[in-house]
Design a protein around this motif. Structure first.
Motif, PDB file in Angstrom:
ATOM      1  N   GLU A 114       0.795  -1.213   0.000  1.00 14.57           N
ATOM      2  CA  GLU A 114       0.000   0.000   0.000  1.00 14.57           C
ATOM      3  C   GLU A 114       0.834   1.271   0.000  1.00 14.57           C
ATOM      4  OE1 GLU A 114      -0.457  -2.553   1.940  1.00 14.57           O
ATOM      5  OE2 GLU A 114      -2.564  -3.141   2.052  1.00 14.57           O
ATOM      6  N   ILE A 118       0.338   3.511  -4.088  1.00 14.69           N
ATOM      7  CA  ILE A 118      -0.244   4.816  -4.413  1.00 14.69           C
ATOM      8  C   ILE A 118       0.821   5.834  -4.829  1.00 14.69           C
ATOM      9  CG2 ILE A 118      -1.508   6.792  -3.452  1.00 14.69           C
ATOM     10  CD1 ILE A 118      -3.166   4.776  -1.835  1.00 14.69           C
ATOM     11  N   ALA A 148      -7.723  -1.115  -6.927  1.00 14.61           N
ATOM     12  CA  ALA A 148      -7.903  -0.463  -5.619  1.00 14.61           C
ATOM     13  C   ALA A 148      -8.902  -1.224  -4.752  1.00 14.61           C
ATOM     14  CB  ALA A 148      -8.354   0.983  -5.821  1.00 14.61           C
ATOM     15  N   PHE A 153      -9.352  -0.823  -0.746  1.00 14.94           N
ATOM     16  CA  PHE A 153      -9.662   0.600  -0.802  1.00 14.94           C
ATOM     17  C   PHE A 153     -11.047   0.787  -1.424  1.00 14.94           C
ATOM     18  CE2 PHE A 153      -4.851   0.700  -1.535  1.00 14.94           C
ATOM     19  CZ  PHE A 153      -4.585   0.762  -0.181  1.00 14.94           C
ATOM     20  N   VAL A 157     -10.279   5.968  -4.434  1.00  8.38           N
ATOM     21  CA  VAL A 157      -8.820   5.829  -4.420  1.00  8.38           C
ATOM     22  C   VAL A 157      -8.312   5.444  -5.807  1.00  8.38           C
ATOM     23  CG1 VAL A 157      -6.878   4.498  -3.502  1.00  8.38           C
ATOM     24  CG2 VAL A 157      -8.692   5.256  -1.967  1.00  8.38           C
ATOM     25  N   ALA A 217      -6.835   6.584   1.984  1.00  7.93           N
ATOM     26  CA  ALA A 217      -6.902   5.172   1.591  1.00  7.93           C
ATOM     27  C   ALA A 217      -6.795   4.252   2.800  1.00  7.93           C
ATOM     28  CB  ALA A 217      -5.793   4.863   0.584  1.00  7.93           C
ATOM     29  N   LYS A 221      -9.566   1.664   4.270  1.00  8.17           N
ATOM     30  CA  LYS A 221      -9.256   0.232   4.413  1.00  8.17           C
ATOM     31  C   LYS A 221      -9.588  -0.252   5.826  1.00  8.17           C
ATOM     32  CE  LYS A 221      -5.785  -3.200   3.246  1.00  8.17           C
ATOM     33  NZ  LYS A 221      -4.494  -3.442   2.576  1.00  8.17           N
TER      34      LYS A 221
END
Length: 465
Positions: A114, A118, A148, A153, A157, A217, A221
């Motif tokens: 993660e 991103i 995503a 997410f 996102v 994000a 999550k």
């Protein structure tokens, strides 16, 4: 439920035509006036701020509009060729699938990480969008959303990785032909000058934007129900079968295409900064980029020619907008009210402390962008006024270009008239109001950060190089 019919926004050419007619009317109302022009240390003709005087009126005959328009197209001809050839060469690169495969490979390698996924993806989209519009990746948006969602997410996102990464690259104007080079050419600045400060702006906006997006994000999550898209994402079914180009691996030919692209961009920047290249040389590099990238991709001459023409066709609208936007300044010049307008704006801006004049120019450009969403069209419309205006209020013309970059770019990601924003939201089934729940706060941060960077440009007296 009764359906509410959306108002259709007029085409940019229609908006410009209305502005031109308004400009003609103003030549009959506003007193005519002139400033004396002098050459500065860089050999650029600038206004002497203490030399304004009123002269006899010279109102523009409406019948003469198209004569003035032809003169505008003539003056913008070299710039139009650059835009046509850049669109042609980038279309060949797009048809090779090299950029799509590169993004797909990076997505697969980072999708389980993660903290890398991103920032790396937004950086790639940011770099690509220093030269292209974000709407290039509308087709990839559903795939990004699927990835995503698979990582826990939400769909916002996935869409944000493209939209926000692209926003940083496009809006800081590091290498963009359609915005920065148009604005600099009109302002009389060397192409790609001021690159180092715009690169700093890119890094600052990139870091701040990613902090905002990663925090969002991770929050989603941990608590998916906090997402504005929570209910909609639970029923989401996206088909990735039509996006095989992003799932294909990189090969030697695609790496050659990527190498050719970055080599050409590097040559253009070096030529503009070190060799005093003009737009003619930049146009030639784009022609060679299209040819070499086509052969690197394995296309035969006929395919290269077809893709070249197809790419140029896509930029005809931008070329028409630039030429027509030049008509606005042409009318103001013909009626001798351009300098009167600058004089009035100077008086108004002088009410603000000097340190705030850059941020005020930025805010003005945001307002203008609500009416002229085309970057090249906005540059052609406002820079003939803002460049000499900068002379009179004690700002450098490079600072005025930066204000245009920020104002033209960042608000495209909240405007419902933005093709890039609405195209990606439409492709990913994200309602505009849900997007704004996420985006409103970030846009406010962008405005504040942009204003601070405008102040920084004033403090260092941001110059042509």
């Amino acid at each position: 439920m009764e359906k509410v019919k959306k108002k259709k926004v007029p085409h940019t050419l229609v908006i410009l035509a209305i502005i031109i007619l308004c400009a003609v009317v103003l030549t009959w109302i506003i007193p005519a006036g002139v400033y004396e022009r002098v050459e500065n240390a860089q050999g650029v003709e600038v206004i002497n701020p203490d030399s304004f005087k009123y002269i006899d009126k010279s109102p523009v005959n409406p019948i003469k509009i198209f004569n003035i328009s032809m003169d505008g197209f003539k003056k913008a001809s070299t710039l139009i060729f650059v835009i046509l050839f850049s669109g042609a060469s980038f279309n060949i690169i797009t048809m090779s699938g090299a950029l799509q495969s590169l993004i797909g490979v990076v997505s697969k390698k980072t999708e389980s990480k993660e903290y890398l996924f991103i920032p790396i993806l937004t950086f790639i989209f940011g770099l690509i969008c220093t030269t292209q519009g974000v709407n290039t990746f509308i087709g990839f948006a559903p795939v990004m959303v699927m990835i995503a969602l698979a990582m826990g997410f939400d769909s916002i996102v996935g869409a944000s990785i493209i939209l926000l990464g692209g926003a940083v690259g496009f809006s800081t104007g590091t290498l963009n032909v359609n915005t920065t080079i148009v604005a600099q050419e009109i302002a009389g600045l060397p192409p790609y000058s001021g690159l180092s400060y715009r690169a700093v702006c890119f890094v600052i906006f990139y870091i701040i934007t990613n902090i905002y997006l990663v925090r969002y994000a991770l929050k989603i999550k941990k608590n998916p129900e906090l997402s504005p898209m929570y209910e909609l994402d639970k029923t989401r079914k996206l088909d990735s079968s039509s996006h095989d180009e992003f799932n294909s691996s990189m090969n030697l030919r695609k790496w050659l295409v990527i190498t050719t692209l970055f080599g050409a961009l590097g040559l253009i920047v070096y030529g503009g900064v070190k060799l005093d290249w003009k737009l003619e040389q930049t146009a030639v590099v784009f022609i060679w980029l299209g040819i070499l990238a086509g052969f690197a991709a394995g296309f035969n001459p006929s395919q290269i020619a077809k893709y070249f023409v197809d790419g140029a066709k896509k930029m005809v609208g931008a070329a028409l907008i630039i030429g027509l936007a030049r008509t606005v300044s042409g009318v103001l010049d013909a009626g001798n009210i351009m300098d009167t307008s600058i004089h009035s704006m100077t008086s108004w801006l002088n009410f603000f402390p000097h340190i705030l004049k850059g941020p005020v120019l930025y805010i003005i450009n945001i307002i203008v962008n609500m009416f002229i969403t085309s970057g090249s069209g906005q540059a052609a419309a406002v820079m003939p006024i803002f460049a000499p205006l900068a002379d009179t209020i004690g700002l450098t013309r490079q600072t005025a270009v930066l204000a245009f970059n920020f104002g033209d770019g960042f608000c495209n990601y909240i405007l419902p008239t933005s093709t890039a924003l609405m195209g990606i939201l439409g492709a990913t089934d994200i309602p505009y109001d849900r997007w704004m729940v996420f985006m409103g706060k970030l846009f406010g941060i962008w405005v504040i950060v942009g204003s601070i960077l405008m102040v920084g440009a004033q403090i260092i007296n941001l110059g042509p190089m």
